[in-house]
Structures are given as C-alpha cells and as structure tokens.
Write a protein that holds these residues in place. Structure first.
Motif, short mmCIF file in Angstrom:
data_model
loop_
_atom_site.label_atom_id
_atom_site.label_comp_id
_atom_site.label_asym_id
_atom_site.label_seq_id
_atom_site.Cartn_x
_atom_site.Cartn_y
_atom_site.Cartn_z
N MET A 1 8.17 -11.11 45.51
CA MET A 1 8.38 -12.68 45.44
C MET A 1 7.46 -13.41 46.56
SD MET A 1 9.44 -13.27 42.04
CE MET A 1 10.15 -14.62 41.91
N PHE B 1 5.88 -16.40 46.26
CA PHE B 1 5.35 -18.05 45.37
C PHE B 1 6.86 -18.48 46.33
CE2 PHE B 1 5.27 -14.38 42.63
CZ PHE B 1 4.98 -14.90 41.39
N LYS B 2 6.17 -20.28 45.78
CA LYS B 2 7.62 -20.83 46.35
C LYS B 2 8.61 -21.21 46.50
CE LYS B 2 7.27 -26.35 47.82
NZ LYS B 2 7.36 -26.82 46.88
N ASN B 3 9.57 -20.70 47.33
CA ASN B 3 11.51 -20.18 47.17
C ASN B 3 11.36 -21.71 47.54
OD1 ASN B 3 13.67 -19.88 46.78
ND2 ASN B 3 12.94 -17.45 48.74
N PRO B 4 13.23 -22.27 46.69
CA PRO B 4 13.24 -21.72 46.02
C PRO B 4 12.94 -22.64 44.09
CG PRO B 4 14.72 -23.79 46.65
CD PRO B 4 13.56 -23.48 47.50
N VAL C 1 9.46 -23.16 42.48
CA VAL C 1 8.82 -22.28 42.18
C VAL C 1 9.09 -22.33 40.31
CG1 VAL C 1 9.59 -20.03 41.60
CG2 VAL C 1 6.66 -20.37 41.85
N TRP D 1 12.74 -19.50 41.84
CA TRP D 1 12.66 -18.22 42.48
C TRP D 1 13.70 -17.07 42.16
CZ3 TRP D 1 13.92 -15.06 46.00
CH2 TRP D 1 13.50 -14.36 46.78
N GLN D 2 14.37 -17.44 42.13
CA GLN D 2 16.07 -16.89 42.02
C GLN D 2 15.43 -16.07 40.72
OE1 GLN D 2 17.42 -15.57 44.72
NE2 GLN D 2 18.26 -13.55 43.16
#
Length: 173
Positions: A72, A75-78, A80, A92-93
């Motif tokens: 993960m 990926f852009k957090n939070p 995406v 993301w979560q």
C-alpha cells in the motif's frame, strides 16, 4: 463525488499539457515530448519513468512477501481512489483492510502477483498514467487483468492517486 474530482483532475492535466497548450508556445514541442521542467528542476523522463516502475516493482515484491502495508505504500494515503468490480472503494485504509480480509495471511491465499507490459505516459511533470497487465496466481480464484493508474508526484515521491482494475478469472493447472 471523489471519483469525479479525480477524473476532472486527470482530464484537466491532459487538456493543459496536450497539443493545444503546446501550440501557444513560441517554439512548440512535439506532442510526444515530455514536459521540459518543473520549477527549477529539469524533468528527465527516463529517470521519472524508472522511478514509477520502481514503485510498481516494490509493490509487487511487498505483496509476494505478504507485506500488505508495504504494498500500500505505492498508493496516495489517505485519499487514493480505487475502482474495481463496478464500485469505488473506501480509500487507502479501506483497501488495506480489504486486502487483509480477502487475501489472508498465507502465501497460498495471497498468491503470487506479477505486473507486466507497463507503459507510462507523462501528463505533466507531476502526473503520469500507467497502463499495464497483472496476474495473480493462487490455488483458487486466480485472475489477470489490466491496471490503469494515475500517478502523482507528491513531496518528491511518485504515488498512485487513482487505481482502476479490470479483472477476469483464469484457470490454473
């Protein structure tokens, strides 16, 4: 609504870096040319492409060793946006939780992930589109498909801001 914003952003990047905007310059660059610079730093397409492909290679390695959190990191957090199976997933979560729940802790349940045939097209110095194939081989429910990914360069690092997957089941021997 988040999906619409992501698509509008992607479309605006294409519009502002496409042939029409290039025609406004005194010495227009060919449509296939990469953007010349970002700020005061020269844009090196080969270096940036290698950095993007390295993100994908690191994701593949993390998945295959069972490190979903490491996977993960690509990926852009939070915020995406994930699109697959006809739905938009919960950032993301939510994606991490779904991977842990659906693919489990064992190599057999997780499978072996391979990305291939990737092409990268730069939309701007901080935006790129990657289209490629993937294959996930497991004892049950193997699949393959296409990833369409919008990468953004955030704080000097390439991350996936929008990930669209189309998949189909495959039979394995």
């Amino acid at each position: 609504m988040r999906l619409s914003a992501a698509f509008i952003l992607a479309a605006s990047l294409v519009i502002t870096t496409g042939p029409a905007s290039q025609a406004q310059t005194a010495d227009p660059a060919p449509a296939s040319a990469a953007p010349a610079s970002i700020g005061t730093t020269a844009f090196d397409e080969a270096v940036e492409r290698a950095a993007i492909l390295n993100v994908v290679a690191e994701m593949q390695a993390a998945w295959n060793r069972g490190d979903y959190r490491g996977y993960m990191q690509g990926f852009k957090n939070p915020d995406v946006v994930f699109v697959s199976n006809g739905r938009i997933k919960d950032g993301w979560q939510g994606a991490l939780d779904e991977y842990v729940r659906n693919y489990g802790p064992t190599p057999e349940s997780r499978g072996e992930l391979t990305f291939s045939e990737m092409t990268v097209e730069f939309l701007a110095p901080d935006a790129a589109q990657l289209i490629g194939r993937y294959r996930l081989i497991r004892p049950e429910n193997s699949m393959e498909g296409i990833n369409t990914r919008l990468f953004r360069k955030v704080d000097g690092r390439w991350v996936i801001a929008l990930n669209h997957v189309s998949a189909r089941p495959i039979e394995t021997p």
